[in-house]
Design an enzyme around this catalytic site. Structure first.
Site, PDB file in Angstrom:
ATOM      1  N   ASN A 164      41.076  32.873  45.322  1.00  0.00           N
ATOM      2  CA  ASN A 164      42.303  33.498  44.834  1.00  0.00           C
ATOM      3  C   ASN A 164      42.089  35.009  44.855  1.00  0.00           C
ATOM      4  O   ASN A 164      41.382  35.550  44.012  1.00  0.00           O
ATOM      5  CB  ASN A 164      42.573  33.006  43.398  1.00  0.00           C
ATOM      6  CG  ASN A 164      43.736  33.734  42.750  1.00  0.00           C
ATOM      7  OD1 ASN A 164      44.509  34.423  43.425  1.00  0.00           O
ATOM      8  ND2 ASN A 164      43.872  33.582  41.440  1.00  0.00           N
ATOM      9  N   TRP A 165      42.706  35.655  45.829  1.00  0.00           N
ATOM     10  CA  TRP A 165      42.494  37.109  45.987  1.00  0.00           C
ATOM     11  C   TRP A 165      43.315  37.927  44.994  1.00  0.00           C
ATOM     12  O   TRP A 165      43.159  39.139  44.929  1.00  0.00           O
ATOM     13  CB  TRP A 165      42.828  37.528  47.427  1.00  0.00           C
ATOM     14  CG  TRP A 165      41.728  37.228  48.408  1.00  0.00           C
ATOM     15  CD1 TRP A 165      40.771  36.251  48.299  1.00  0.00           C
ATOM     16  CD2 TRP A 165      41.458  37.919  49.634  1.00  0.00           C
ATOM     17  NE1 TRP A 165      39.938  36.288  49.375  1.00  0.00           N
ATOM     18  CE2 TRP A 165      40.331  37.301  50.224  1.00  0.00           C
ATOM     19  CE3 TRP A 165      42.066  38.980  50.302  1.00  0.00           C
ATOM     20  CZ2 TRP A 165      39.797  37.725  51.435  1.00  0.00           C
ATOM     21  CZ3 TRP A 165      41.537  39.402  51.521  1.00  0.00           C
ATOM     22  CH2 TRP A 165      40.405  38.776  52.070  1.00  0.00           C
ATOM     23  N   LYS A 166      44.221  37.278  44.285  1.00  0.00           N
ATOM     24  CA  LYS A 166      45.078  37.986  43.318  1.00  0.00           C
ATOM     25  C   LYS A 166      45.759  39.186  44.013  1.00  0.00           C
ATOM     26  O   LYS A 166      46.077  39.099  45.183  1.00  0.00           O
ATOM     27  CB  LYS A 166      44.272  38.408  42.094  1.00  0.00           C
ATOM     28  CG  LYS A 166      43.438  37.259  41.520  1.00  0.00           C
ATOM     29  CD  LYS A 166      42.877  37.559  40.174  1.00  0.00           C
ATOM     30  CE  LYS A 166      41.967  36.409  39.757  1.00  0.00           C
ATOM     31  NZ  LYS A 166      41.626  36.440  38.350  1.00  0.00           N
ATOM     32  N   HIS A 212      48.946  29.695  37.390  1.00  0.00           N
ATOM     33  CA  HIS A 212      47.722  30.431  37.054  1.00  0.00           C
ATOM     34  C   HIS A 212      47.939  31.098  35.692  1.00  0.00           C
ATOM     35  O   HIS A 212      49.042  31.553  35.384  1.00  0.00           O
ATOM     36  CB  HIS A 212      47.429  31.473  38.137  1.00  0.00           C
ATOM     37  CG  HIS A 212      46.078  32.101  37.978  1.00  0.00           C
ATOM     38  ND1 HIS A 212      45.821  33.074  37.047  1.00  0.00           N
ATOM     39  CD2 HIS A 212      44.907  31.868  38.619  1.00  0.00           C
ATOM     40  CE1 HIS A 212      44.543  33.419  37.128  1.00  0.00           C
ATOM     41  NE2 HIS A 212      43.961  32.698  38.069  1.00  0.00           N
ATOM     42  N   GLU A 219      47.279  33.934  34.663  1.00  0.00           N
ATOM     43  CA  GLU A 219      47.803  35.304  34.741  1.00  0.00           C
ATOM     44  C   GLU A 219      49.316  35.293  34.910  1.00  0.00           C
ATOM     45  O   GLU A 219      50.005  36.231  34.495  1.00  0.00           O
ATOM     46  CB  GLU A 219      47.092  36.072  35.871  1.00  0.00           C
ATOM     47  CG  GLU A 219      45.679  36.458  35.440  1.00  0.00           C
ATOM     48  CD  GLU A 219      44.699  36.684  36.564  1.00  0.00           C
ATOM     49  OE1 GLU A 219      45.116  36.837  37.727  1.00  0.00           O
ATOM     50  OE2 GLU A 219      43.484  36.679  36.278  1.00  0.00           O
ATOM     51  N   GLU A 251      40.831  25.952  34.528  1.00  0.00           N
ATOM     52  CA  GLU A 251      40.380  27.335  34.379  1.00  0.00           C
ATOM     53  C   GLU A 251      40.519  27.767  32.917  1.00  0.00           C
ATOM     54  O   GLU A 251      41.614  28.177  32.495  1.00  0.00           O
ATOM     55  CB  GLU A 251      41.218  28.274  35.251  1.00  0.00           C
ATOM     56  CG  GLU A 251      41.157  27.969  36.730  1.00  0.00           C
ATOM     57  CD  GLU A 251      41.418  29.199  37.567  1.00  0.00           C
ATOM     58  OE1 GLU A 251      40.607  29.467  38.461  1.00  0.00           O
ATOM     59  OE2 GLU A 251      42.421  29.908  37.323  1.00  0.00           O
ATOM     60  N   GLY A 303      37.394  36.029  34.992  1.00  0.00           N
ATOM     61  CA  GLY A 303      37.091  37.449  35.166  1.00  0.00           C
ATOM     62  C   GLY A 303      36.228  38.055  34.066  1.00  0.00           C
ATOM     63  O   GLY A 303      36.102  39.272  33.980  1.00  0.00           O
ATOM     64  N   SER A 314      34.899  32.713  36.570  1.00  0.00           N
ATOM     65  CA  SER A 314      33.607  33.416  36.719  1.00  0.00           C
ATOM     66  C   SER A 314      32.580  32.648  37.539  1.00  0.00           C
ATOM     67  O   SER A 314      31.379  32.711  37.251  1.00  0.00           O
ATOM     68  CB  SER A 314      33.034  33.785  35.345  1.00  0.00           C
ATOM     69  OG  SER A 314      33.873  34.734  34.715  1.00  0.00           O
ATOM     70  N   GLY A 374      37.970  33.574  41.879  1.00  0.00           N
ATOM     71  CA  GLY A 374      38.742  34.814  41.897  1.00  0.00           C
ATOM     72  C   GLY A 374      37.923  35.949  42.485  1.00  0.00           C
ATOM     73  O   GLY A 374      37.750  36.063  43.701  1.00  0.00           O
ATOM     74  N   GLY A 375      37.358  36.781  41.615  1.00  0.00           N
ATOM     75  CA  GLY A 375      36.647  37.992  42.027  1.00  0.00           C
ATOM     76  C   GLY A 375      35.635  37.783  43.145  1.00  0.00           C
ATOM     77  O   GLY A 375      35.583  38.572  44.100  1.00  0.00           O
TER      78      GLY A 375
HETATM   79  C1  PEP Z   1      40.890  32.944  38.935  1.00  0.00           C
HETATM   80  O1  PEP Z   1      41.574  33.910  38.652  1.00  0.00           O
HETATM   81  O2  PEP Z   1      41.416  31.927  39.413  1.00  0.00           O
HETATM   82  C2  PEP Z   1      39.452  33.035  38.711  1.00  0.00           C
HETATM   83  C3  PEP Z   1      38.778  31.932  38.625  1.00  0.00           C
HETATM   84  O3  PEP Z   1      38.917  34.313  38.589  1.00  0.00           O
HETATM   85  P1  PEP Z   1      37.367  34.715  38.473  1.00  0.00           P
HETATM   86  O4  PEP Z   1      36.600  33.839  39.421  1.00  0.00           O
HETATM   87  O5  PEP Z   1      37.328  36.149  38.832  1.00  0.00           O
HETATM   88  O6  PEP Z   1      36.966  34.440  37.060  1.00  0.00           O
END
Ligand code: PEP
Length: 247
Positions: free
Chosen positions: A10-12, A94, A96, A164, A170, A209, A230-231
């Site tokens: 997920n590049w957001k 999600h 967010e 999640e 994050g 994470s 994500g990141g």
């Molecule tokens: C996400 O936003 O779906 C996610 C899992 O982010 P991160 O891996 O950065 O915690």
């Protein structure tokens, strides 16, 4: 039998045309993984990425869609538009979006229906806040999100659940493997009861994470069928290092 794992990125709100090089590296590394690989860039890159990934095992997806197929919804994107741009999947609900855009379970359910209407795989996200976990309410919250966010019928191949925990996204914090196993077991039982004959095969991803350093510990937990990253999905090297769990 465990379903084929899914490694989803997920590049957001990250990525410009110049990021195509990272996608090329992911495309080059994906055939070595015994997992399906999905990259979900921002809307602006979907068509370009889908074209680049066309003859590769990498699928491109969206990060949200509107419930309606077209109309007066300034700034929104229909599931049909994602499919038309070459997407094969879409992340829905999600945290967010649930927090920043006040998305409700009912809206996520309508969007899930829209994704299926357009022929997309729907990746529906659920997860508790820190306060809810500390209050011992994780299963109650996740169960309520599943009940409210999923349509009455589901096909295993078209639905993916991403667990999640909001407090793990994050932050560098992660639940223990035992906690992940417990929640994934709960989600599996919930799906099998709600969608007999299909719920047993729906993939349940862990997200929050996930990094190369913790991927093995988190993704080999029984009941974890892949990751939503994500990141660490923004750098091909890190994303593929996480995927190396499935070599
Ligand atoms: C996400 O936003 O779906 C996610 C899992 O982010 P991160 O891996 O950065 O915690």
């Amino acid at each position: 039998m465990q379903p084929r794992p899914l490694l989803a990125g997920n590049w957001k709100m990250n990525g410009l045309a110049a990021s195509a090089g990272e996608l090329q590296k992911i495309i080059a590394g994906a055939p070595d993984l015994k997992a399906d690989v999905l990259v979900c860039p921002p809307f602006t890159l979907i068509a370009r990425f889908a074209e680049a990934a066309r003859h590769s095992p990498v699928m491109i997806g969206g990060q949200d869609c509107h419930a309606e197929p077209f109309g007066a919804h300034t700034g929104d994107i229909a599931a049909e538009m994602l499919a038309d741009a070459g997407a094969g999947a879409v992340i829905l609900g999600h945290s967010e979006r649930r927090v920043d855009h006040h998305e409700t379970d009912a809206e996520v359910r309508a969007k899930t229906r829209a994704a299926w209407r357009a022929g997309l795989i729907a990746i529906v996200c659920v997860g508790e806040s820190r306060k809810e976990r500390d209050g011992g309410r994780t299963q109650e919250v996740v169960g309520r999100q599943l009940a409210g966010s999923l349509p009455e019928r589901a096909e295993a191949g078209r639905l993916v659940i991403a667990y999640e925990p909001i407090w793990a996204i994050g932050t560098g914090l992660t639940p223990t493997p035992a906690d992940i196993a417990e929640v994934h077991g709960f989600i599996r039982r919930w799906l099998a009861t709600r969608f007999p004959g299909q719920g047993e095969a729906v993939r349940i991803l862990y997200g929050g994470s996930v990094k190369p350093a913790n991927a093995k510990e988190l993704l080999t937990v029984p009941g974890v069928d892949g990751a939503l990253v994500g990141g660490a999905s923004l750098k091909a090297e890190d994303f593929l290092a996480i995927g190396a769990v499935y070599r």
